[in-house]
Write an enzyme that holds these catalytic residues in place. Structure first.
Site, short mmCIF file in Angstrom:
data_model
loop_
_atom_site.label_atom_id
_atom_site.label_comp_id
_atom_site.label_asym_id
_atom_site.label_seq_id
_atom_site.Cartn_x
_atom_site.Cartn_y
_atom_site.Cartn_z
N GLY A 1 56.04 -50.69 166.71
CA GLY A 1 55.79 -50.48 168.10
C GLY A 1 56.76 -49.35 168.84
O GLY A 1 56.78 -49.07 170.22
N ASP B 1 52.19 -41.43 173.69
CA ASP B 1 52.95 -41.57 172.72
C ASP B 1 53.18 -39.97 172.12
O ASP B 1 54.34 -39.60 171.73
CB ASP B 1 52.27 -42.38 171.65
#
Length: 333
Positions: free
Chosen positions: A137, A185
């Site tokens: 994660g 991200d």
């Protein structure tokens, strides 16, 4: 790193001194999680753990990659046209990739090909994630995608800007793999700086580095004393794939935006929550179905918290902002 160089030398038959290594860090998202796909304002910082990809140019079109975490090996040619996974299945139902973990390497080639880059040189490589943190994660998928992009670019002597690599990784995720995630991200990976919190407006693509508390003397030593990061692993692992619930949650956010935009007379705008004014949300949120209401509340509350940090100009008191104003939408499935 020496072990990776030795492994690549063993696979390729090259001298270990010829091996190049890409380091692509994992990231954490203290505030603004899961609102980037709605054009929200997010925050992130990279950590000193991540992906290492050792490689050498293969001197031909062939790609050969092995992994420390996964079995098997990935082989393909950069001369092959890469199609999105959904299209590839339709065109060739008998085609089975030998290793599913190779999707990101193929996706990197897809993104580079789509943007018109000349890719003639393959790579021979060995990829390794930080022990215990792979599939955790921490955006290991984006770290892998960026690592492959940088390796192919290096092998083919391409000069690519950080902004372009953010877009290329978006193509890997959104188009090649069929995920509907945003750009948080990969932006964190390529834009972050030591000791700073990266704040990014995912709608305008503008970013700002927020410094930590004032320090005197050795910055690195001071930063290590001023705060620590706790990573808690739930024990559950789930890959973000196109058939997972992630895409459904993104669709629910878009449906909430559609309802709010229609209610405020702006139905012509793209149904993203970033296109809904906070005042319009407060006025019309009562019209949302409970599930859609949770999605919208998560978006607007996270946006407010990131803006609070950005307005301070330094991430002092960050822990109190993270802990305060938590709500159920963070945990709903």
């Amino acid at each position: 790193m020496n072990a990776i160089r030795t492994k690549v030398a063993e696979i390729s038959g090259k001298d270990s001194e010829e091996v190049r290594v890409v380091a692509s860090p994992y990231r954490i998202c203290p505030l603004g999680a899961h609102i980037d796909h709605q054009g929200g304002i997010v925050s992130a910082m990279t950590i000193n753990k991540g992906i290492l990809l050792g490689f050498v140019p293969s001197e031909d079109s062939q790609v050969l990659i092995q992994s420390a975490q996964f079995k098997g090996e990935v082989r393909f040619s950069v001369n092959e046209e890469q199609l999105p996974k959904s299209a590839a299945k339709l065109n060739d139902s008998s085609s089975q990739e030998e290793c599913s973990w190779g999707s990101y390497a193929r996706g990197a080639l897809y993104a580079l090909q789509k943007k018109g880059n000349s890719i003639k040189q393959g790579i021979t490589g060995f990829i390794c994630g930080a022990d215990g943190l792979d599939s955790s994660g921490l955006s290991s998928s984006a770290a892998v995608g960026i690592a492959y992009l940088l390796a192919f670019e290096s092998a083919n002597k391409l000069k690519v800007s950080p902004t372009d690599n953010i877009e290329y990784d978006r193509l890997i995720e959104n188009e090649y793999l069929g995920l509907r995630n945003g750009i948080l991200d990969q932006s964190a990976i390529v834009l972050s700086s030591y000791g700073c919190l990266t704040c990014m407006n995912c709608k305008t693509k503008e970013h700002k580095l927020i410094l930590g508390p004032q320090s005197n003397g050795n910055r690195k030593n001071e930063m290590s004393k001023q705060f620590k990061i706790l990573l808690a692993f739930s024990g559950l692992k789930q890959a973000l794939i196109s058939g997972s619930g992630y895409n459904s949650r993104v669709a629910e956010c878009r449906e909430a935006a559609k309802v709010l935009l229609q209610a405020s007379g702006k139905e012509g705008l793209e149904p993203l929550l970033s296109n809904v004014e906070p005042e319009a949300y407060e006025e019309h949120k009562c019209k949302l179905h409970p599930t859609l209401a949770k999605r919208a509340e998560h978006y607007f509350s996270e946006n407010r918290r990131v803006l609070k940090v950005r307005s301070i100009g330094r991430f002092v008191g960050l822990s109190s902002i993270i802990i305060s104003d938590l709500h159920e939408s963070l945990f709903c499935s």
